[in-house]
Motif scaffolding. Structure first.
Motif: not given
Length: 199
Positions: A68-70, A180-181, A191-193
């Motif tokens: 999640p990012w939001r 963006h990541g 995600l780590w990439r």
């Protein structure tokens, strides 16, 4: 370190955006619940920090693969990496009128290899003529973050000998490379990439 505002004034540090969606009903409800148990802005900021640090699990610690990012999604899932937790804390603070910035560190492992950029926040409380950085990452053995206005209690103070850096810019919104990541990673392993190792 002198912190540098990306834009002057405080209004941009109160705004909502796609990640810091503090107008969302879940963010507003959570903020209202935290606010009801506090009597001033500082007490509210401590309560919001403790809530994000302690009730939203850092997915690298729990093994959760979701990304999640939001802010509202982070609160709903009770999960996220440092950036996601910072978005949630920023949303809760901005919802109650506390200017909040996103800020970053470049860190390395003990071998000196660069890892993903680390995210945290800075807030400006009423009556304080300064920004104070806070790290809601979450505690684990070897990591003890705490809300502090009398000296930073971050997860990782930078080590210059490993070329680690505290970036001084106070961003009004997530850095585009970080966002963006987060948005393009199918899961936390990938995600780590996709996250940047430097800004």
């Amino acid at each position: 370190m002198e912190l540098i505002q990306q834009v002057p004034g405080n209004s941009a540090y109160l705004a909502a955006d796609e990640a810091i969606d503090h107008g969302h009903p879940l963010v507003r409800k959570t903020a209202a619940q935290l606010r009801s148990a506090t009597d001033d802005a500082c007490a509210y900021a401590v309560a919001a920090f403790d809530f994000v640090r302690d009730t939203i699990t850092h997915s690298a610690d729990s093994g959760d693969l979701r990304v999640p990012w939001r802010a509202s999604d982070v609160l709903a899932s009770r999960n996220g990496i440092c950036h996601a937790k910072s978005h949630a804390l920023a949303a809760l603070l901005r919802a109650e009128g506390i200017p909040t910035a996103l800020c970053y560190q470049r860190l390395a492992d003990d071998d000196g290899d660069a890892g993903p950029v680390h995210g945290l926040i800075a807030l400006r409380l009423p009556g304080r003529n300064r920004w104070d950085r806070q790290d809601p990452r979450g505690n684990r053995p070897g990591v003890d973050t705490r809300f502090s206005l009398d000296g930073e209690r971050l997860a990782w103070p930078v080590r210059p000998e490993f070329d680690e850096v505290d970036y001084p810019v106070l961003y009004t919104a997530p850095h585009p490379l970080v966002l963006h990541g987060l948005q393009t990673a199918a899961d936390r392993v990938r995600l780590w990439r996709t996250l940047p190792v430097a800004l």
